[in-house]
Enzyme design. Structure first.
Site, short mmCIF file in Angstrom:
data_model
loop_
_atom_site.label_atom_id
_atom_site.label_comp_id
_atom_site.label_asym_id
_atom_site.label_seq_id
_atom_site.Cartn_x
_atom_site.Cartn_y
_atom_site.Cartn_z
N ASP A 267 0.79 -1.23 0.00
CA ASP A 267 0.00 0.00 0.00
C ASP A 267 0.81 1.27 0.00
OD1 ASP A 267 -2.66 -0.29 -0.01
OD2 ASP A 267 -2.86 -0.56 2.16
C1 GLC Z 1 -1.46 -3.27 5.79
C2 GLC Z 1 -2.74 -3.29 5.00
C3 GLC Z 1 -2.65 -4.26 3.83
C4 GLC Z 1 -1.42 -4.02 3.03
C5 GLC Z 1 -0.18 -4.03 3.91
C6 GLC Z 1 1.10 -3.70 3.16
O1 GLC Z 1 -1.30 -4.48 6.47
O2 GLC Z 1 -3.83 -3.65 5.82
O3 GLC Z 1 -3.79 -4.11 3.02
O4 GLC Z 1 -1.33 -5.01 2.04
O5 GLC Z 1 -0.34 -3.08 4.94
O6 GLC Z 1 1.14 -2.38 2.71
#
Ligand code: GLC
Length: 802
Positions: A493
């Protein structure tokens, strides 16, 4: 230093030293009603919506010594006034002779001894209940008579949890409390003025109340300069019986428990709940005033968990692995399925976050052996927020089914989809079908999501159509190298590249999703689909290997200008773990490349506390990469040990047959293995956290964001399906272990399609992988897939590795 121990027999973790580095929590109830209880009795409770229907005020950011949400005071008279203390330690912090917090399945039990009084409190929400019960037993363990008062206290919040903190005039003006005397009992109700017809919170007990208080200021002391550690009103014989019409509402009930003989036990049950009105909830309140009903509800809760866990039980040579796989890991999977990322000590369910498409699709994977029906209904719900073009909305509110595009909404010109979201649901559906054999599920009709429902008629499609559109979306949205576009972000993300960037993660995830589509098509005899998707798969495999091989490992992205990220050419972020595990999972990596890239992970990313997400960390903000560069090197997605990704490397290692390394990775991330030296890690040893600080960070080893993480389902899957290798397929249960060579074998009891399989795997010649023979009920079978008998009986399976 250790703060407690695993009691596997009772399916508990027992905290014996309450001064844990951070609060260690447990969950009671479900998102329908429930929340978290910390190990010193504080509680954050809500009903259905943690953001807009919150019941208790719990501020995790306050010091651990502070009152949070709920406590119990006990008091007795002594020279000069009352001695007031809390058997939960917090907030009075008295010296104790015994302290145990039993973190159980759906309940927390706190047992303590202070001043000759042993308190034993079991806190839980009955199955499908809308109340938290605290079953409190007080025993006089001294040699003298003791005259004790018990004053349980709850602090309410405005239902809109965020508003509580953003408006200190409007909020207090709307909060009301009202006492109902129900013969000698008191029901202290609380509601926001404007919502009094919709819901009322209540706090009550099964014991005569002599007085109560509903206003925090009056309870603590007339002018608010008193503290929760020493509420001045508790120095008076009685509380003020005040019905608050504004202000900070609490519920405090004063019970004179009378004189307790040495050895004698008295019992008090409190209830904190929510209903439409006091009248409406009265029958339930009366029901739980009877201790036998409380015991019955507790028994039902126990039965639920025993049944849940019985679906997969293991005996391996590793006690920590047994604890996690038999109890805590499936339990955490249940929690993530239920709460998504809605409410924890770290994620406060505020704003629009709700249920994440990506996260919940992965949560489904963790509960399929135990609760396939819940998995199916969550999949259906998720498909309702898939758009007609096949991509998915990023988040949605399960109550309203309103969905949104996540953080991409904030950024002008950014793509309004995430490259990976829609592909996760393909993996979840395939896993559900293999678990259950319920192919009729594919025919169910579900609408696609339409933001503006007025303007566009809803378009519907079968579950299979939804899967095919997900595949088609990635097929049609590729960049300069023919690799899938990242969209606003992929699984990571925090890497937000300019539109046009390509994601190798999505390319491989797509490969894995295509493999699932091909085996489904093969199983249902759809040759055309097999041919189509095989060609699509091969085309993507070629592109990945043509463009993304960096010499010793695979690159992770191409940015909008075509430059590689996760390459030896980069000074920072040279290698990413997901860039290496997924080409093995997708089957795109050749054996040589798989071996080289997995070795690169071992050499460049592994630490004794887990595998880092990437290295080296970015040192300073870089707007072209976005969120990842807002963390210092070693933190979170910037080179931290982002635990969610470790099981993917474990799975990849088992796929190439490296059982020793797969197990090494499994063991080093097992929180149970940290139990004796947990000060550095800080979080609960009985659940996985989302992240651990990496070795570029001065606080290397510090864990955070425990409980609600995709780590739970993936590590469960990695251990059960890939290390132990007990894997559902369309035809039956495949047995394909990949274990450390040193193991002599292991045993598993697995319920699969209503049939019990008692599996014994023997490894006399110390292999990592490979099955020499499989006997089912004493008869040798061909291959290593045990048939799906579906006959409701028990079958024995003996496997010899070789
Ligand atoms: C958090 C979010 C998830 C994402 C991860 C890596 O755990 O909930 O959706 O894939 O971060 O960024």
């Amino acid at each position: 230093m250790r703060y407690g121990y695993f009691d596997d027999k009772n399916r508990e973790y027992v905290i014996t030293n309450p001064r844990t580095p951070v609060k260690w929590i447990n969950y009671v109830g479900t998102l329908a009603f429930g929340g978290l209880v910390d190990h010193t009795g504080g509680s954050l409770i809500c009903k259905e919506d943690p953001a807009l229907n919150r019941i208790t005020k719990y501020i995790p950011q306050l010091p651990s010594s502070e009152f949070k949400g709920e406590t119990l005071y006990l008091r007795f008279k002594q020279v000069g006034g009352y001695k007031v203390f809390s058997p939960y330690l917090v907030p009075t912090l008295d010296h104790y002779n015994l302290y145990e917090c039993h973190v159980g399945l759906g309940y927390t039990r706190i047992v303590s001894e202070f001043y000759g009084i042993r308190t034993d409190v079991t806190i839980f929400v009955p199955l499908e209940g809308s109340q938290v019960l605290r079953d409190i037993k007080l025993t006089n363990v001294s040699t003298q008579l003791q005259t004790v008062d018990a004053i349980p206290v709850v602090e309410y919040t405005h239902p809109d949890a965020l508003k509580q903190f953003t408006n200190a005039d409007w909020v207090p003006q709307t909060m009301q409390s009202k006492a109902f005397w129900d013969s000698d009992f008191v029901i202290l109700s609380q509601y926001p003025f404007m919502r009094k017809d919709l819901a009322v919170n209540y706090f009550t007990s099964n014991h005569t109340v002599s007085s109560y208080e509903s206003d925090r200021r009056r309870f603590l002391g007339a002018n608010e300069y008193a503290t929760w550690a020493n509420p001045l009103s508790l120095q008076q014989d009685e509380l003020g019986n005040y019905d608050a019409v504004r202000g900070d509402n609490i519920a405090a009930l004063l019970h004179h428990l009378g004189t307790i003989e040495p050895g004698e036990t008295v019992r008090l049950v409190t209830q904190l709940g929510q209903g439409e009105s006091v009248e409406q909830v009265l029958p339930t309140i009366e029901h739980y005033r009877v201790p036998a009903h409380v015991e019955q509800a507790f028994q039902e809760l126990t039965d639920f968990w025993v049944a849940y866990l019985s679906k997969f039980q293991v005996e391996t040579p590793d006690a920590g692995m047994n604890s996690l796989l038999n109890i805590h890991n499936p339990r955490q999977c249940h929690t993530t399925l239920n709460w998504s990322r809605y409410l924890s000590l770290y994620q406060l369910g505020l704003g629009a976050r709700g249920i994440g498409f990506r996260d919940s699709s992965q949560d489904v994977l963790g509960i399929l052996p135990q609760m396939p029906a819940e998995g199916r209904s969550l999949i259906r719900q998720l498909l309702h927020v898939q758009r007609r073009d096949g991509s998915a909305m990023h988040q949605f509110n399960p109550l309203t089914m309103e969905a949104n595009e996540g953080d991409s909404r904030e950024v002008e010109d950014a793509p309004k989809y995430y490259g990976d979201d829609h592909l996760w649901i393909v993996l979840a559906i395939a896993a559900y079908l293999k678990e259950t054999g319920d192919l009729a599920f594919l025919e169910g009709v579900i609408p696609y999501y339409e933001k503006d429902k007025e303007e566009q008629p809803l378009e519907t499609g079968t579950v299979l159509d939804h899967m095919r559109r997900a595949i088609a979306f990635t097929h049609d949205n590729v960049g300069a190298h023919g690799l899938p576009l990242a969209g606003f972000a992929d699984w990571n993300d925090s890497v937000n590249l300019r539109a046009g960037a390509e994601s190798l993660f999505v390319a491989n995830q797509y490969g894995k999703a295509l493999l699932e589509m091909i085996s489904l098509a093969r199983y249902v005899g759809d040759e055309e689909m097999v041919v189509q998707y095989t060609a699509t798969y091969e085309a993507m495999k070629r592109r990945v290997n043509e463009h993304a091989w960096d010499g010793e490992w695979y690159v992770r992205y191409f940015d909008a200008d075509g430059g590689p990220i996760g390459s030896h050419e980069n000074a920072e972020g040279q290698i990413y773990a997901n860039g290496q595990s997924w080409p093995v999972i997708s089957g795109f990596a050749s054996p040589d490349r798989a071996a080289l890239s997995l070795d690169a992970v071992y050499q460049r990313l592994n630490t004794i506390k887990g595998i880092k997400l990437s290295a080296p960390g970015y040192d300073g903000f870089d707007p072209t990469k976005g969120g990842v560069t807002t963390y210092p090197p070693g933190a979170k997605e910037n080179g931290g040990i982002f635990l969610h990704t470790n099981p993917w490397v474990i799975i990849a290692e088992t796929l190439v047959g490296n059982g020793d390394r797969a197990y090494e990775y499994y063991h080093q991330m097992n929180p149970a293995a940290k139990n004796d030296s947990i000060d550095e890690f800080e979080c609960e040893p009985y659940v996985y956290p989302q992240n651990i600080l990496g070795d570029e960070h001065p606080q290397f080893g510090l864990g955070r964001n425990s409980w609600l993480t995709g780590t739970a389902s993936w590590v469960y899957r990695a251990a059960t399906q890939y290390i132990l290798g007990i894997r559902p397929t369309y035809e039956g249960l495949e047995i394909d272990p990949c274990i450390p060579r040193g193991w002599e074998g292991f045993r598993v009891t697995r319920v699969f399609r209503k049939t019990i399989y008692r599996i014994e795997v023997l490894n006399p010649d110390h292999f990592s992988k490979g099955v020499r023979s499989v006997r089912v009920d004493g008869k040798k079978i061909k291959g290593n897939v045990v048939p799906a008998f579906g006959d409701g009986s028990t079958h024995s399976v003996q496997v010899i590795m070789g």
